[in-house]
Enzyme design. Structure first.
Site, PDB file in Angstrom:
ATOM      1  N   GLU A   1     -10.992 -11.019  -4.995  1.00 21.02           N
ATOM      2  CA  GLU A   1      -9.546 -10.871  -4.813  1.00 21.02           C
ATOM      3  C   GLU A   1      -8.914 -12.038  -4.062  1.00 21.02           C
ATOM      4  O   GLU A   1      -7.771 -11.952  -3.636  1.00 21.02           O
ATOM      5  CB  GLU A   1      -9.204  -9.533  -4.154  1.00 21.02           C
ATOM      6  CG  GLU A   1      -9.961  -9.213  -2.894  1.00 21.02           C
ATOM      7  CD  GLU A   1      -9.592  -7.838  -2.320  1.00 21.02           C
ATOM      8  OE1 GLU A   1      -8.623  -7.212  -2.764  1.00 21.02           O
ATOM      9  OE2 GLU A   1     -10.299  -7.412  -1.398  1.00 21.02           O
TER      10      GLU A   1
ATOM     11  N   ASP B   1      -4.442  -8.513  -4.550  1.00 22.31           N
ATOM     12  CA  ASP B   1      -4.617  -9.609  -3.604  1.00 22.31           C
ATOM     13  C   ASP B   1      -4.837 -10.940  -4.313  1.00 22.31           C
ATOM     14  O   ASP B   1      -4.426 -11.985  -3.818  1.00 22.31           O
ATOM     15  CB  ASP B   1      -5.770  -9.306  -2.641  1.00 22.31           C
ATOM     16  CG  ASP B   1      -5.310  -8.384  -1.524  1.00 22.31           C
ATOM     17  OD1 ASP B   1      -4.248  -8.664  -0.941  1.00 22.31           O
ATOM     18  OD2 ASP B   1      -5.987  -7.374  -1.251  1.00 22.31           O
TER      19      ASP B   1
ATOM     20  N   CYS C   1      -9.845  -3.437 -10.616  1.00 22.43           N
ATOM     21  CA  CYS C   1      -9.294  -2.237  -9.973  1.00 22.43           C
ATOM     22  C   CYS C   1      -7.939  -2.500  -9.319  1.00 22.43           C
ATOM     23  O   CYS C   1      -7.440  -1.687  -8.563  1.00 22.43           O
ATOM     24  CB  CYS C   1     -10.278  -1.688  -8.941  1.00 22.43           C
ATOM     25  SG  CYS C   1     -10.584  -2.801  -7.567  1.00 22.43           S
TER      26      CYS C   1
ATOM     27  N   HIS D   1       0.812  -1.222   0.000  1.00 24.58           N
ATOM     28  CA  HIS D   1       0.000   0.000   0.000  1.00 24.58           C
ATOM     29  C   HIS D   1       0.844   1.269   0.000  1.00 24.58           C
ATOM     30  O   HIS D   1       0.392   2.312  -0.449  1.00 24.58           O
ATOM     31  CB  HIS D   1      -1.035  -0.052   1.122  1.00 24.58           C
ATOM     32  CG  HIS D   1      -2.140  -0.998   0.771  1.00 24.58           C
ATOM     33  ND1 HIS D   1      -2.140  -2.309   1.169  1.00 24.58           N
ATOM     34  CD2 HIS D   1      -3.212  -0.834  -0.034  1.00 24.58           C
ATOM     35  CE1 HIS D   1      -3.193  -2.909   0.642  1.00 24.58           C
ATOM     36  NE2 HIS D   1      -3.865  -2.042  -0.074  1.00 24.58           N
TER      37      HIS D   1
HETATM   38  C1  PEP Z   1      -6.502  -5.397  -4.866  1.00 22.80           C
HETATM   39  O1  PEP Z   1      -6.279  -6.211  -3.976  1.00 22.80           O
HETATM   40  O2  PEP Z   1      -6.223  -5.590  -6.062  1.00 22.80           O
HETATM   41  C2  PEP Z   1      -7.137  -4.102  -4.546  1.00 22.80           C
HETATM   42  C3  PEP Z   1      -7.509  -3.277  -5.488  1.00 22.80           C
HETATM   43  O3  PEP Z   1      -7.272  -3.797  -3.229  1.00 22.80           O
HETATM   44  P1  PEP Z   1      -6.052  -3.286  -2.299  1.00 22.80           P
HETATM   45  O4  PEP Z   1      -4.886  -3.019  -3.201  1.00 22.80           O
HETATM   46  O5  PEP Z   1      -6.517  -2.073  -1.601  1.00 22.80           O
HETATM   47  O6  PEP Z   1      -5.825  -4.452  -1.402  1.00 22.80           O
HETATM   48 MG    MG Z   2      -7.158  -5.949  -2.022  1.00 28.18          MG
END
Ligand code: PEP
Ligand code: MG
Length: 588
Positions: free
Chosen positions: A433, A457, A504, A191
């Site tokens: 995910e 994920d 996403c 993140h």
């Molecule tokens: C993902 O896991 O691809 C996602 C978009 O969520 P995050 O990156 O916030 O875990």
């Molecule tokens: Mg995620």
């Protein structure tokens, strides 16, 4: 000049100077201090050692009372070490001879000694190495532990170099001053990396030993496109990069012209391009870059940037701000995805052994109902002001989805009773995910209004690769055939059942991968604002038929490397201008 290879996580190139951030205690960067302050550094060292000895003396007395004289001996040993000249004198000499900070001298000398002990095969020496590391941490805590981030001292533009950064540290960067960052640790979809992209700060992570080599003020080039950090670049390298920056500037201008044009393929199929945001203010950047709305608002950043849980009113303000800025455009707000690498103060009090497989995301929400309900109240109230959709993260079984929807209904009933406006038909969807969700998509499809594939994920859990661990970064492959197969299956289910589907994850912002996603049937891509123009360029340069052909061929390969090479070749053919100034190998 020294070139260090890392993982490119946020694009762009910056030529600047190093600002070594030593808030992270695992590895202290080498910081040169002015000659005039050497005496002060020696004093800091002296008081840190005396303070640690006093502290240890108290600890020893308490240990004697509670565990007996024998057990307390270990602390006598520690005290003895801190007074041992063979350990302490090298620190003093290092400060005097090399003009380094006291914390660096302490860190370096302890680290060298413990490495020496570790290299000996006798286990008694390994124990001693542990003692030394313990002691090092104790003294360092006195030197840097409680002090505020060094960032407060930053008043000029700089490239932050640190061992590691937390997502909230990165989120707190002053964009006008921190022009790029580079870290020893980290992975592409951690993140912290995501925040770097959101802020538009070029970044390279997983650089291994960078903090050992980079000292404050060193001239540096951070190449966030190729994942390179060049310390002390020579004149030729600087010239090469200046030319490259000019080329990028021209390419970016050509992309800017696309902002107002529709996102439609050459054969007339609309591909919706949405933005991923962490903060409400980012909505404007998404729209300015030609995005059609927001496909993922990561609300957990509200919690991460507050000392305590944000109140319903604070949340309502943030969500209604998004609604207002989106002005009727699509807006998907994800309920808090806390845990794993996104910890609140409260969660940090109960560390988990394996947080990525622990109490995170929707699991955490369902176990913290008052907190979850507060968020839902704020979200639903905002839904009364304009269109928004609610999305649940990390759903792994159907009960979780049902429970989450049930809590939403309960909150709706409360609001209705209180006469508070909200949208009773607010669409509710889920992230796909984890492999279990992908494999069960057919069942989930009956109970959701939309799906969004989170490749970050999905890759992590399908391939068993920690997305934040630089040591396994090379195994984090969205092009792995198993991942592609899961996406293909979800897309087929979504099409058959008429469930809107988006992607996403970070891969959705990569033009090469977008070719594949479109070919597999995904018609909505959600990515960081900065990647939308290049995506639009790609969309307007291809036909869906072409993408389907590319996807079919991708599905025939048995390795991630073959898929990646295939996608790269195709993207280079379709939008060669995006690759100008880059050799094929460099991009590999
Ligand atoms: C993902 O896991 O691809 C996602 C978009 O969520 P995050 O990156 O916030 O875990
Ligand atoms: Mg995620």
């Amino acid at each position: 000049m020294q070139t260090i290879k890392g993982i490119p996580v946020s694009p762009g190139v910056v030529i600047g100077r190093v600002f070594a951030l030593d808030d992270e205690r695992r590895r202290i960067p080498k910081r040169i201090v002015p000659k005039a302050t050497i005496e002060a550094e020696q004093q800091r060292l002296g008081s840190a050692l005396t303070g640690s000895i006093e502290e240890l003396t108290a600890v020893r007395a308490a240990a004697e009372r509670e565990m007996g004289v024998e057990a307390a001996k270990i602390f006598s040993f520690h005290i003895g070490m801190l007074a041992d000249k063979s350990l302490i004198d090298p620190m003093r000499r290092m400060i005097a001879d090399e003009s380094v900070s006291a914390e660096y001298a302490v860190y370096r000398v302890f680290a060298d000694w413990s490495a020496r002990f570790r290299a000996m095969s006798d286990s008694a020496f390994t124990t001693k190495a542990n003692d030394l590391e313990d002691l090092s941490a104790r003294v360092l805590k006195r030197l840097i532990g409680e002090h505020k981030s060094r960032l407060a001292e930053l008043h000029h533009e700089a490239v932050v170099v640190a061992s590691d950064l937390t997502p909230s540290q990165a989120a707190g960067f002053d964009r006008r001053l921190v022009v790029a960052f580079a870290t020893d640790l980290g992975g592409r979809t951690s993140h912290t990396s995501i925040v770097a992209r959101a802020l538009g700060i070029p970044a390279v992570v997983g650089c291994g030993d960078l903090t050992r080599a980079a000292t404050d003020g060193t001239p540096v080039i951070v190449d966030g496109d190729q994942g390179l950090v060049i310390l002390d670049p020579d004149a030729a390298e600087l010239e090469r990069y200046r030319a490259y920056l000019e080329q990028r500037r021209v390419f970016k201008l050509s992309l800017d012209e696309l902002a107002g044009l529709p996102s439609v393929t050459r054969d007339g199929v609309a591909i919706e391009l949405l933005g991923n945001i962490e903060f409400p203010e980012e909505v404007d950047a998404v729209i300015a870059h030609g995005g059609q709305g927001v496909g993922l608002y990561r609300t957990e950043f509200l919690y991460l940037t507050h000392e305590t849980e944000p109140s319903e009113e604070e949340q309502f303000r943030a969500y209604s701000e998004c609604v207002r800025r989106c002005a009727g455009r699509p807006l998907v707000i994800r309920t808090m995805d806390l845990g794993a690498d996104k910890y609140t103060q409260r969660q940090a009090e109960q560390p988990e052994r394996n947080p990525f497989l622990g109490l995170r995301s929707i699991r955490y929400c369902l176990k913290s109902l008052p907190m979850f309900k507060t968020q839902l109240r704020a979200l639903l109230r905002a839904s009364g002001l304009g269109p928004l959709k609610i999305m649940f993260p990390l759903v792994t079984n159907i009960q979780e989805l049902r429970q989450a929807k049930w809590v939403v209904r309960e909150v709706m009933e409360d609001l209705a009773e209180e006469g508070v406006a909200h949208d009773p038909g607010v669409p509710m969807g889920m992230m796909v995910e984890v492999p279990s969700a992908a494999l069960m998509a057919d069942h989930f499809a009956r109970e959701v209004d939309f799906f969004s594939i989170g490749t970050n994920d999905l890759v992590q859990y399908t391939l068993a690769v920690d997305r934040t661990n630089e040591r396994v970064a090379s195994l984090f492959c969205p092009t792995h055939p198993a991942v592609i197969k899961l996406i293909k299956d979800v897309a087929r289910v979504a099409r058959r059942r008429g469930v809107p589907l988006s992607c996403c994850g970070e891969s959705a912002g990569d033009p090469e991968y977008a070719l594949l996603l479109i070919g597999l049937g995904v018609r909505t891509l959600s990515a960081t604002a900065g990647s939308i123009p290049a995506l639009k360029r790609l969309v307007r340069s291809v036909t869906v038929e072409e993408c389907e052909r590319i996807a079919r061929r991708a599905l025939s390969f048995d390795s991630d490397a073959s898929v990646a090479a295939h996608l790269r070749d195709q993207a280079r053919r379709i939008i060669p201008e995006a690759f100008e100034g880059r050799s094929a190998e460099a991009h590999a």
